[in-house]
Write a protein that holds these residues in place. Structure first.
Motif, PDB file in Angstrom:
ATOM      1  N   GLU A  41      18.892 120.404  68.191  1.00 20.41           N
ATOM      2  CA  GLU A  41      18.481 119.957  69.491  1.00 20.41           C
ATOM      3  C   GLU A  41      18.661 121.178  70.672  1.00 20.41           C
ATOM      4  OE1 GLU A  41      17.306 118.922  71.753  1.00 20.41           O
ATOM      5  OE2 GLU A  41      17.915 116.606  72.384  1.00 20.41           O
ATOM      6  N   HIS A  42      17.562 121.231  72.007  1.00 23.49           N
ATOM      7  CA  HIS A  42      18.092 122.167  72.709  1.00 23.49           C
ATOM      8  C   HIS A  42      19.347 122.248  73.776  1.00 23.49           C
ATOM      9  CE1 HIS A  42      14.569 123.950  71.703  1.00 23.49           C
ATOM     10  NE2 HIS A  42      13.902 123.323  72.198  1.00 23.49           N
ATOM     11  N   ILE A  43      20.243 122.665  73.091  1.00 27.61           N
ATOM     12  CA  ILE A  43      21.185 122.510  74.651  1.00 27.61           C
ATOM     13  C   ILE A  43      21.315 123.337  74.953  1.00 27.61           C
ATOM     14  CG2 ILE A  43      22.733 120.940  72.887  1.00 27.61           C
ATOM     15  CD1 ILE A  43      24.794 122.986  72.450  1.00 27.61           C
ATOM     16  N   ASP A  44      21.637 124.582  75.042  1.00 28.92           N
ATOM     17  CA  ASP A  44      21.281 125.804  76.129  1.00 28.92           C
ATOM     18  C   ASP A  44      19.863 126.209  76.377  1.00 28.92           C
ATOM     19  OD1 ASP A  44      20.469 127.417  73.611  1.00 28.92           O
ATOM     20  OD2 ASP A  44      21.647 129.395  73.543  1.00 28.92           O
ATOM     21  N   GLU A  50      19.547 123.999  68.428  1.00 27.99           N
ATOM     22  CA  GLU A  50      20.431 124.264  68.488  1.00 27.99           C
ATOM     23  C   GLU A  50      20.617 123.370  66.719  1.00 27.99           C
ATOM     24  OE1 GLU A  50      21.318 126.906  71.357  1.00 27.99           O
ATOM     25  OE2 GLU A  50      20.727 124.582  71.691  1.00 27.99           O
ATOM     26  N   VAL A  62      28.574 122.947  65.827  1.00 27.90           N
ATOM     27  CA  VAL A  62      27.472 123.368  66.340  1.00 27.90           C
ATOM     28  C   VAL A  62      26.681 124.549  66.087  1.00 27.90           C
ATOM     29  CG1 VAL A  62      25.754 123.698  68.634  1.00 27.90           C
ATOM     30  CG2 VAL A  62      27.395 121.487  68.377  1.00 27.90           C
ATOM     31  N   TYR A  86      20.796 110.650  65.353  1.00 21.76           N
ATOM     32  CA  TYR A  86      20.992 111.262  67.023  1.00 21.76           C
ATOM     33  C   TYR A  86      19.818 110.367  67.226  1.00 21.76           C
ATOM     34  CZ  TYR A  86      20.463 114.762  71.038  1.00 21.76           C
ATOM     35  OH  TYR A  86      20.357 115.552  71.259  1.00 21.76           O
ATOM     36  N   PRO A  93      21.363 111.930  78.119  1.00 19.24           N
ATOM     37  CA  PRO A  93      21.361 112.714  77.042  1.00 19.24           C
ATOM     38  C   PRO A  93      21.650 112.537  75.568  1.00 19.24           C
ATOM     39  CG  PRO A  93      22.521 114.182  78.604  1.00 19.24           C
ATOM     40  CD  PRO A  93      22.233 112.480  79.105  1.00 19.24           C
ATOM     41  N   ASN A 109      27.965 113.150  73.298  1.00 19.41           N
ATOM     42  CA  ASN A 109      27.672 114.616  73.628  1.00 19.41           C
ATOM     43  C   ASN A 109      27.092 115.581  72.839  1.00 19.41           C
ATOM     44  OD1 ASN A 109      26.921 116.317  75.397  1.00 19.41           O
ATOM     45  ND2 ASN A 109      26.843 114.685  77.232  1.00 19.41           N
ATOM     46  N   PRO A 110      26.152 115.005  72.568  1.00 20.64           N
ATOM     47  CA  PRO A 110      25.650 116.422  71.824  1.00 20.64           C
ATOM     48  C   PRO A 110      26.250 118.368  72.622  1.00 20.64           C
ATOM     49  CG  PRO A 110      23.785 115.566  72.695  1.00 20.64           C
ATOM     50  CD  PRO A 110      24.295 114.998  73.147  1.00 20.64           C
ATOM     51  N   VAL A 111      25.919 118.196  73.874  1.00 17.62           N
ATOM     52  CA  VAL A 111      26.373 119.445  74.545  1.00 17.62           C
ATOM     53  C   VAL A 111      28.077 119.947  75.250  1.00 17.62           C
ATOM     54  CG1 VAL A 111      26.194 120.888  76.797  1.00 17.62           C
ATOM     55  CG2 VAL A 111      24.303 119.464  75.803  1.00 17.62           C
TER      56      VAL A 111
END
Length: 635
Positions: A41-44, A50, A62, A86, A93, A109-111
């Protein structure tokens, strides 16, 4: 005609494949089974995905392709031995879903790697064994429920911790879950079913908790399931799904079995297959995809005595079914991914020999350029992930070895890799084990002015994201297709290209590109031009339209019978009836308003609100003549 594909082992040099800088990343060594696998997933939002993985210890990690920095979750209540799932459990999110070996279920929460009540954690009360969580939207609210097989019970949890009506249900087993559940629309009615395995029994449940007719399938006391999770696929193209899983006999030399069952719990003709040799148990799940390009999928599966298999639905020939890969006792699932850019997926195998060999073949048994690789580490049961993390056109391979080290390799080839029907454990981040979405079963191409209108039937599932439209120069083969659009609609207007006159479509989820449709080209068969001489003439406007479309028509010396509207799959959507009225100046008050003025007549089609955007065929009948026109509805 379908055929048995026999892979020939090609002896070729193996090249050393080094980890990317900063890799491998150590976790914890484990001395028992571990089926952990990765999601991304994109987290940043830096343009690179990531990587997430849980276990084999009590942490979620992560990982970033270009950084040695590892983000850790707070420690969980116990070790994790299964895959991470996921999906959108509670909106906003997406969430990561993990269950520990003691049966504590986490949703986070993945972030921030924080966990949401009531899953912080929620105790299921029993061990899941090798069964990981599976996600699906059973109730149509656009949020996924969580399928958990723990102990002798199958659960489906909503995001508030309650269960769907009818659950939990009992799954009889001497030793608890034998493998992960699968989820898919077996019967083709639009509702997903759930497949679960105990030690001696195979179950199929409706989302209401009712058992499907013909289930459970009960093996005799000399045969048992173990570790090989079931998958679902439409083997024969009849619109219903078959179940494929490995199992084993408990005595004798030929101990591995590969079985395929239909929706009534019956074993398909000429199945099961017996894998060759003592120690040939099947631990890994199968992967599925259309490798030979005939529109029907094959399965690939491995056995612990080092053999790889590629099988179609007609398992009529007893031998030879396999090749000896000579890369150790294969325990993980194979993957299907287009490494050579020819438009068809290739077979990827991860070895657990001392050299850690990674090898890959196409459907005819030829080794893919640049393979095989040696990595100097042995791999076990954990299935790898193949994905293009940074969108540079070349995939990365992420795998965890038998010592708990996470490796990341960059494939050195230059394939376009757009066919990826099975590129991660259990097919997708929901971990359904279901080959989907199905390709559109109808694709049409029509000239619109100086352009082509390409339209296709809708083929979507709860995790569907978009279609990919490709153009190709070969009407018989989609190899080498050029991607034109990624689009949610079921049609597109394409400018002509003299070298690319044919088209095909794939359905996609977030990280999976589905099977290819059949190739279609421009065809005027059955379509009359309104300027051709005849008694019947038809004009339709506007086209495309939003809420209503006008149909003007005229006929000489005859009456109209009706106007019919069909969707792209040939299903009748609406009828505008003219009955037996002569031409006269009269307004007809039907649900779709019509009027007649002399010899020139008109009708207006106003589709109901539940009629989706897409391409429709309007047929006007006058006497013995029929004229068909295609129109595009844009909501």
């Amino acid at each position: 005609m379908k055929y048995t594909i026999i892979l020939l082992l090609l002896v070729c040099a193996a090249f050393a494949l080094d980890d990317l800088p900063g890799w491998p990343i150590a976790t914890s060594a484990y001395d028992d089974y571990y089926f952990g696998s990765f999601v991304t997933e994109h987290i940043d939002y830096d343009g690179t995905l990531e990587i997430f993985i849980a276990g084999p210890d009590s942490f979620i990690r992560v990982l970033h392709k270009d950084s040695m920095d590892v983000i850790y979750s707070p420690p969980l209540s116990g070790n994790v031995r299964t895959h991470i799932a996921y999906g959108p459990v509670s909106g906003g999110p997406k969430q990561i879903v993990v269950i520990t070996e003691d049966g504590d279920l986490y949703v986070g929460n993945p972030v921030f790697l924080s966990f949401d009540s009531p899953f912080d954690p929620y105790s299921v009360g029993d061990s899941p064994g090798p069964a990981g969580p599976v996600l699906w939207d059973f109730d149509g609210d656009n949020l996924v429920e969580i399928v958990v097989h723990a102990g002798n019970n199958l659960h489906i949890f909503k995001n508030d911790g309650t269960e769907l009506p009818g659950f939990p249900v009992a799954v009889d087993s001497d030793y608890g879950p034998a493998a992960s559940p699968a989820v898919g629309d077996m019967t083709g009615d639009g509702d997903a079913e759930i497949i679960a395995v105990g030690y001696h029994k195979l179950y199929a449940f409706e989302h209401t908790g009712d058992v499907l007719f013909g289930f459970p399938v009960e093996l005799d006391d000399t045969v048992a399931f173990s570790f090989s999770s079931p998958i679902l696929l439409d083997f024969d193209g009849d619109g219903t799904l078959e179940i494929c899983a490995g199992y084993h006999t408990l005595t004798g030399d030929n101990r591995g079995k590969i079985g395929c069952w239909d929706i009534n719990g019956e074993m398909l003709d000429s199945w099961p297959l017996t894998t060759a040799g003592l120690g040939s148990w099947v631990y890994g799940s199968a992967a599925a995809g259309d490798l030979d390009g005939d529109g029907l999928p094959e399965i690939s599966i491995t056995s612990r005595n080092g053999r790889g298999y590629l099988l179609n639905e007609d398992a009529s020939s007893p031998t030879p079914w396999s090749i000896y890969l000579d890369i150790g006792a294969l325990e993980s699932s194979p993957l299907l991914y287009d490494f050579d850019g020819d438009g068809g997926p290739d077979l990827f195998f991860l070895g657990n020999d001392s050299e850690g060999t990674i090898t890959c073949f196409n459907a005819t048994g030829d080794a893919i350029d640049s393979f095989s690789f040696v990595t100097d580490t042995a791999f076990a049961m954990a299935t790898p992930l193949i994905i293009d993390l940074d969108s540079d056109g070349n995939p990365e391979i992420c795998a965890i070895d038998a010592a708990g080290n996470i490796h990341l390799y960059s494939y050195p080839g230059d394939g376009r890799n757009y066919a990826r029907p099975w590129s991660m454990a259990r097919h997708d981040p929901f971990r359904t084990g279901w080959l989907h979405p199905e390709p559109p079963d109808t694709v049409i191409v029509e000239a619109v002015g100086d352009s082509f209108l390409v339209a296709w039937s809708r083929s979507e599932t709860a995790d569907f994201t978009h279609y990919n439209l490709y153009a190709t120069s070969d009407e018989n083969d989609s190899a080498g297709g050029t991607l034109l659009f990624s689009i949610y609609d079921t049609f597109a207007v394409v400018l002509p290209d003299s070298g690319l006159e044919y088209f095909f479509v794939t359905g996609n989820t977030e990280f999976i590109e589905g099977e290819r449709s059949m190739v279609a080209g421009f065809d005027t068969t059955g379509i009359r031009d309104s300027n051709l001489p005849g008694k019947l003439a038809v004009d339709i406007y506007p086209n495309p339209f939003n809420s209503s479309v006008n149909i003007k028509f005229s006929v000489l010396g005859s009456r109209f019978s009706d106007i019919e509207i069909f969707d792209i799959k040939g299903q009748k959507v609406d009828v505008l009836r003219i009955n037996d009225l002569e031409f006269m100046n009269e307004k007809l008050d039907y649900s779709n308003q019509q009027s007649t003025i002399g010899n020139q007549q008109s009708a207006t089609w106003r589709p109901d609100d539940d009629v989706p955007s897409g391409v429709y065929l309007i047929k006007v009948r006058g006497g013995n003549e029929i004229i068909s026109r295609r129109v595009v509805l844009l909501r």
